[in-house]
Structures are given as structure tokens and as C-alpha cells.
Design an enzyme around this catalytic site. Structure first.
Site, PDB file in Angstrom:
ATOM      1  N   GLU A  44      59.930 -15.053 -10.369  1.00 15.81           N
ATOM      2  CA  GLU A  44      60.697 -14.018  -9.668  1.00 15.81           C
ATOM      3  C   GLU A  44      59.898 -13.388  -8.530  1.00 15.81           C
ATOM      4  O   GLU A  44      58.678 -13.535  -8.459  1.00 15.81           O
ATOM      5  CB  GLU A  44      61.130 -12.932 -10.655  1.00 15.81           C
ATOM      6  N   GLU A  55      64.215 -25.010 -13.076  1.00 12.52           N
ATOM      7  CA  GLU A  55      64.644 -26.370 -12.773  1.00 12.52           C
ATOM      8  C   GLU A  55      64.168 -26.801 -11.392  1.00 12.52           C
ATOM      9  O   GLU A  55      63.693 -27.917 -11.189  1.00 12.52           O
ATOM     10  CB  GLU A  55      66.175 -26.497 -12.833  1.00 12.52           C
ATOM     11  N   CYS A  86      71.792 -22.757 -13.190  1.00  9.99           N
ATOM     12  CA  CYS A  86      72.672 -21.972 -12.317  1.00  9.99           C
ATOM     13  C   CYS A  86      73.324 -22.909 -11.298  1.00  9.99           C
ATOM     14  O   CYS A  86      72.975 -24.092 -11.200  1.00  9.99           O
ATOM     15  CB  CYS A  86      71.877 -20.867 -11.611  1.00  9.99           C
ATOM     16  N   CYS A  89      70.856 -24.555  -8.812  1.00  3.18           N
ATOM     17  CA  CYS A  89      70.090 -25.644  -9.434  1.00  3.18           C
ATOM     18  C   CYS A  89      70.959 -26.876  -9.641  1.00  3.18           C
ATOM     19  O   CYS A  89      70.513 -28.004  -9.423  1.00  3.18           O
ATOM     20  CB  CYS A  89      69.478 -25.181 -10.755  1.00  3.18           C
TER      21      CYS A  89
END
Length: 132
Positions: A44, A55, A86, A89
Site C-alpha cells: 500500500e 497478484e 480485483c 488484476c
């Protein structure tokens, strides 16, 4: 490498995740067609936009090593439910193999398996650009 081994490699990345904001660690492991495995974790950033998912971190490692032939990706979170890639990804992975297997796991070892094209139907990909 079987699915459980790949999930275990993804789970090993959970403790390496840098998640001071969401507190939502994710680990991933990518199995390439030649048997090579690349793992990654989410990283993050306070500005949020530069955050990278596990990923894509694993995929970047594979691509940097010259390995573009992805067979499977395992994704694991620390939630009671399965951890799925997500949308970003899914789109990024689709570039390299719409038919790859996505193994979604939990840290307790339970898994579900899907093909990427099932998780991203009617996707835009390299073949779309070749239709011209």
C-alpha cells in the site's frame, strides 16, 4: 506443483504484505508453464493510487524474469471468505492467458478454483486489438 502447494506459497506472503492503511494483507503465487513460481504481496501507499496488489506484484516478478506464460495464480487473504483478484488484476492477468486457473484460497487452506475467463467474461485483450 499442486494447488495446495501454490496456495501455501501465496499464504506465506501474507506476513510480508505492507498494509498499514487497509490492514488487509493479500498474498499471491504465480505458476508459469515451465514450472517457475513467483510470489508477491500487496504493497500500500498513503496516496492510494500507487498501491499494488499481490497478484500484480507476483506478475511483475515473473515478467521481469522473462516469463510470460502463466498457467495458474493462487490468491490468499486472511478473511473467512475466499480472496478473489480485483478487477484491475483480472484485466492485467488476462493479458497473459485468459485460460489460466485462478485458485482462490483462505489462510486455513480451503480453496476454490476458476478459469480467469469465467471471472472476466467478454474481456478486452490482445485478440481484441487483432480483430481490426
Amino acid at each position: 506443483m499442486n494447488n495446495n502447494e501454490l496456495v501455501a506459497m501465496a499464504a506465506a506472503m501474507l506476513d510480508k504484505a505492507y498494509v498499514p492503511y487497509s490492514k488487509f494483507p493479500v498474498g499471491a503465487a504465480i505458476l508459469c508453464e515451465d514450472g517457475s513460481v513467483y510470489s508477491g504481496c500487496n504493497i500500500e501507499n498513503a496516496a492510494y493510487g500507487p498501491t499494488i496488489c499481490a497478484e500484480r506484484a507476483a506478475l511483475c516478478r515473473a515478467i521481469c524474469e522473462g516469463n510470460h506464460k502463466i498457467a495458474k495464480v493462487a490468491v490468499v487473504g486472511e478473511t473467512e471468505d475466499y480472496c478473489y483478484p480485483c478487477g484491475v488484476c483480472r484485466q492485467t492477468l488476462y493479458e497473459f492467458n485468459p485460460n489460466m486457473k485462478i485458485i482462490c484460497g483462505r489462510r486455513d487452506g480451503n480453496i476454490v478454483e476458476h478459469y480467469l475467463h469465467e471471472l472476466l467474461p467478454n474481456a478486452f485483450g490482445p485478440l481484441t486489438l487483432n480483430d481490426k
